[in-house]
Design a protein around this motif. Structure first.
Motif, mmCIF file in Angstrom:
data_model
loop_
_atom_site.group_PDB
_atom_site.id
_atom_site.type_symbol
_atom_site.label_atom_id
_atom_site.label_comp_id
_atom_site.label_asym_id
_atom_site.label_seq_id
_atom_site.Cartn_x
_atom_site.Cartn_y
_atom_site.Cartn_z
ATOM 1 N N ALA A 146 23.782 29.239 3.726
ATOM 2 C CA ALA A 146 24.077 29.121 5.158
ATOM 3 C C ALA A 146 23.045 29.918 5.952
ATOM 4 C CB ALA A 146 25.474 29.632 5.460
ATOM 5 N N VAL A 147 22.821 29.488 7.193
ATOM 6 C CA VAL A 147 21.834 30.128 8.066
ATOM 7 C C VAL A 147 22.471 30.383 9.425
ATOM 8 C CG1 VAL A 147 19.595 29.880 9.217
ATOM 9 C CG2 VAL A 147 19.912 28.998 6.881
ATOM 10 N N VAL A 148 22.317 31.596 9.934
ATOM 11 C CA VAL A 148 22.795 31.950 11.268
ATOM 12 C C VAL A 148 21.600 32.407 12.089
ATOM 13 C CG1 VAL A 148 24.329 33.437 12.612
ATOM 14 C CG2 VAL A 148 25.044 32.640 10.342
ATOM 15 N N GLU A 149 21.352 31.703 13.209
ATOM 16 C CA GLU A 149 20.198 32.003 14.046
ATOM 17 C C GLU A 149 20.627 32.167 15.500
ATOM 18 O OE1 GLU A 149 16.602 29.533 11.972
ATOM 19 O OE2 GLU A 149 18.084 28.341 13.087
ATOM 20 N N ARG A 150 20.183 33.268 16.116
ATOM 21 C CA ARG A 150 20.406 33.526 17.546
ATOM 22 C C ARG A 150 21.873 33.279 17.931
ATOM 23 N NH1 ARG A 150 16.021 30.382 17.066
ATOM 24 N NH2 ARG A 150 17.105 28.571 17.961
ATOM 25 N N SER A 151 22.772 33.791 17.118
ATOM 26 C CA SER A 151 24.196 33.512 17.319
ATOM 27 C C SER A 151 25.025 34.783 17.137
ATOM 28 C CB SER A 151 24.679 32.440 16.334
ATOM 29 O OG SER A 151 24.011 31.211 16.556
ATOM 30 N N ARG A 152 26.257 34.708 17.603
ATOM 31 C CA ARG A 152 27.203 35.814 17.441
ATOM 32 C C ARG A 152 28.427 35.285 16.700
ATOM 33 N NH1 ARG A 152 31.181 39.031 20.734
ATOM 34 N NH2 ARG A 152 30.792 41.208 20.180
ATOM 35 N N VAL A 153 28.784 35.979 15.631
ATOM 36 C CA VAL A 153 29.921 35.586 14.812
ATOM 37 C C VAL A 153 30.875 36.768 14.738
ATOM 38 C CG1 VAL A 153 30.696 34.716 12.579
ATOM 39 C CG2 VAL A 153 28.435 34.060 13.460
ATOM 40 N N VAL A 154 32.105 36.571 15.218
ATOM 41 C CA VAL A 154 33.113 37.632 15.254
ATOM 42 C C VAL A 154 34.248 37.257 14.312
ATOM 43 C CG1 VAL A 154 34.704 38.950 16.695
ATOM 44 C CG2 VAL A 154 32.491 38.213 17.627
ATOM 45 N N GLY A 155 34.431 38.053 13.268
ATOM 46 C CA GLY A 155 35.409 37.740 12.245
ATOM 47 C C GLY A 155 36.844 38.036 12.641
ATOM 48 N N PRO A 156 37.756 37.574 11.772
ATOM 49 C CA PRO A 156 37.475 36.959 10.474
ATOM 50 C C PRO A 156 37.043 35.494 10.588
ATOM 51 C CG PRO A 156 39.837 37.137 10.788
ATOM 52 C CD PRO A 156 39.212 37.839 11.943
ATOM 53 N N VAL A 157 35.930 35.208 9.912
ATOM 54 C CA VAL A 157 35.314 33.877 9.944
ATOM 55 C C VAL A 157 34.719 33.611 8.569
ATOM 56 C CG1 VAL A 157 33.299 32.603 10.813
ATOM 57 C CG2 VAL A 157 34.794 33.780 12.419
ATOM 58 N N ILE A 158 34.744 32.341 8.139
ATOM 59 C CA ILE A 158 34.002 31.941 6.953
ATOM 60 C C ILE A 158 33.094 30.780 7.312
ATOM 61 C CG2 ILE A 158 35.876 30.423 6.155
ATOM 62 C CD1 ILE A 158 34.999 31.188 3.273
ATOM 63 N N ILE A 159 31.841 30.882 6.872
ATOM 64 C CA ILE A 159 30.829 29.855 7.125
ATOM 65 C C ILE A 159 30.365 29.323 5.781
ATOM 66 C CG2 ILE A 159 28.549 29.384 8.100
ATOM 67 C CD1 ILE A 159 29.115 31.650 10.100
ATOM 68 N N GLY A 160 30.539 28.030 5.563
ATOM 69 C CA GLY A 160 30.301 27.432 4.261
ATOM 70 C C GLY A 160 28.838 27.317 3.881
ATOM 71 N N ALA A 161 28.625 27.088 2.599
ATOM 72 C CA ALA A 161 27.274 26.956 2.049
ATOM 73 C C ALA A 161 26.536 25.802 2.717
ATOM 74 C CB ALA A 161 27.360 26.725 0.543
ATOM 75 N N GLY A 162 25.269 26.041 3.020
ATOM 76 C CA GLY A 162 24.433 25.000 3.593
ATOM 77 C C GLY A 162 24.645 24.736 5.061
ATOM 78 N N THR A 163 25.525 25.495 5.705
ATOM 79 C CA THR A 163 25.794 25.302 7.132
ATOM 80 C C THR A 163 24.790 26.085 7.968
ATOM 81 O OG1 THR A 163 28.123 24.747 6.957
ATOM 82 C CG2 THR A 163 27.463 25.913 8.943
ATOM 83 N N ARG A 164 24.427 25.519 9.123
ATOM 84 C CA ARG A 164 23.480 26.176 10.021
ATOM 85 C C ARG A 164 24.149 26.399 11.377
ATOM 86 N NH1 ARG A 164 17.931 26.865 10.127
ATOM 87 N NH2 ARG A 164 17.795 25.691 8.163
ATOM 88 N N ILE A 165 24.190 27.656 11.800
ATOM 89 C CA ILE A 165 24.728 28.053 13.101
ATOM 90 C C ILE A 165 23.558 28.510 13.961
ATOM 91 C CG2 ILE A 165 26.381 29.502 14.318
ATOM 92 C CD1 ILE A 165 27.706 27.733 12.225
ATOM 93 N N ARG A 166 23.372 27.845 15.110
ATOM 94 C CA ARG A 166 22.211 28.170 15.933
ATOM 95 C C ARG A 166 22.632 28.246 17.406
ATOM 96 N NH1 ARG A 166 19.115 23.867 14.938
ATOM 97 N NH2 ARG A 166 17.975 24.835 13.206
ATOM 98 N N ASP A 167 22.229 29.336 18.071
ATOM 99 C CA ASP A 167 22.471 29.498 19.519
ATOM 100 C C ASP A 167 23.945 29.274 19.858
ATOM 101 O OD1 ASP A 167 19.684 29.904 20.058
ATOM 102 O OD2 ASP A 167 19.398 27.736 19.907
ATOM 103 N N SER A 168 24.829 29.846 19.058
ATOM 104 C CA SER A 168 26.256 29.566 19.204
ATOM 105 C C SER A 168 27.085 30.832 19.041
ATOM 106 C CB SER A 168 26.698 28.521 18.172
ATOM 107 O OG SER A 168 26.070 27.278 18.411
ATOM 108 N N TYR A 169 28.367 30.684 19.362
ATOM 109 C CA TYR A 169 29.342 31.742 19.159
ATOM 110 C C TYR A 169 30.457 31.194 18.282
ATOM 111 C CZ TYR A 169 33.419 34.682 20.130
ATOM 112 O OH TYR A 169 34.542 35.475 20.006
#
Length: 355
Positions: free
Chosen positions: A262-285
């Motif tokens: 998984a890839v997280v770019e220019r984003s904010r992630v506030v847990g509890p959260v799970i991001i799966g394999a191969g997922t791309r989070i970009r410019d997001s919350y």
């Protein structure tokens, strides 16, 4: 002792998701609900499991396989239609033989598992043992009536006027005596063979039916609200783990799992959260209590308290919350259109409309 897991229901309350997917395979924290039940059975020491399947049998068989991943030996039992829980027992007669068994509904979720309940049944060995919990609207469940001593004296399936607020949890333990009860059943007004009727038969035959009221967490994950609530509960127990790639300008707060690839770019992630394999989070919350499945993309968007299944793309749509989004869905921003109001107003009305 054996186990009988029912996974043949059609999941009408989770449509349109269940038009194309088995309801028992809808994920909680990126793991199918059915898997939690199979793991709970394995923890009891039971090894032989009969898995009752229906129209979605191919999908369930592909996911579960021979059961070895759970330490189980799975035998598939085909149910031609969802004709009731007791019908599941009926078609499993040869598999179950003369052994005691636990029956587990594949879309149920119980915190703490069932190991203690199985041990209690093995020690006391009544004809049946049921688990009960208090619910707000018992009309949606099988309901038990207890006497002053706490003994089970009656059961009803989805009664219009419930005699108590004690609903049957989707786990039952039976001796072989239940087979005679099931053989005597006639379809209910719903056209199904009801397991509540079978248990009532045991009661009226003078056999011992025990009950325990559980105070822990239980959910029948039959609708979106319950799915999201179970997802929230499971995510609460996450341990932070970042195996994927997170760039230097992104912010990861609290208990967040970023799976490998998984890839997280220019984003904010506030847990509890799970991001799966191969997922791309970009410019997001990505906000608390959100599960994003594998191979998804989220771009220029906000997600909160939601479940997103594998292969979905979300782009430029602002905020999404309290949602269940299926496999390989595309969610994009629409072209802006002029706003209009359609009104039907009575005489002498006064209306204020913001511009």
């Amino acid at each position: 002792m054996k186990a009988l897991v029912l996974a043949g229901g059609s999941g009408t309350r989770l449509r349109p998701i269940t038009h194309t997917s088995a309801k028992q395979l809808v994920p909680v924290a990126n793991k199918p609900v059915l898997f939690y039940g199979l793991e709970a059975i394995a923890e009891t020491g039971i090894r032989e499991v009969g898995l009752v399947v229906g129209d979605t049998h191919a999908e369930i068989e592909a996911a579960v396989g021979d059961g070895s991943a759970f330490g189980l030996e799975v035998t598939y039992l085909r149910q031609e239609a969802p004709l009731g829980l007791a019908h599941g027992v009926l078609i499993a007669r040869d598999f179950l033989g003369e052994e005691d068994f636990v029956m587990y509904l594949g879309d149920n979720f119980i915190v703490g598992g069932i190991k203690d309940q199985v041990a209690r049944f093995a020690a006391r060995r009544p004809a049946a043992q049921i688990m009960l919990t208090k619910v707000g609207d018992p009309r949606q469940f099988g309901v038990a009536e207890l006497d002053a001593r706490g003994q089970v004296i009656g059961l009803e399936e989805k009664p219009a006027v419930p005699k108590s607020d004690l609903a049957l949890v989707g786990v039952y333990l039976f001796s072989p005596a239940v087979h005679e009860a099931v053989a005597e059943l006639k379809p209910s007004w719903r056209g199904e063979l009801e397991i509540t009727d079978a248990i009532q038969w045991l009661i009226e035959a003078g056999l011992d039916v025990e009950a325990s009221i559980i105070t822990g967490y239980w959910k029948d994950t039959g609708n979106v609200t319950d799915m999201l609530e179970v997802n929230r509960l499971v995510l609460e127990s996450l341990d932070r783990r970042v195996d994927g790639a997170v760039d230097a300008v992104s912010e990861i707060v609290g208990r967040v799992v970023v799976e490998q690839g998984a890839v997280v770019e220019r984003s904010r992630v506030v847990g509890p959260v799970i991001i799966g394999a191969g997922t791309r989070i970009r410019d997001s919350y990505i906000g608390p209590f959100t599960s994003v499945g594998a191979d998804c993309t989220v771009t220029g968007s906000e997600l909160d308290y939601s479940i997103v299944l594998r292969g979905t793309s979300i782009a430029g749509v602002g905020r999404i919350e309290s949602s269940l989004i299926g496999h390989h869905v595309e969610v994009t921003a629409s072209v802006s259109t002029p706003k209009a109001h359609r009104l039907v107003l009575g005489d002498h009305s006064k209306v204020q409309i913001g511009t």
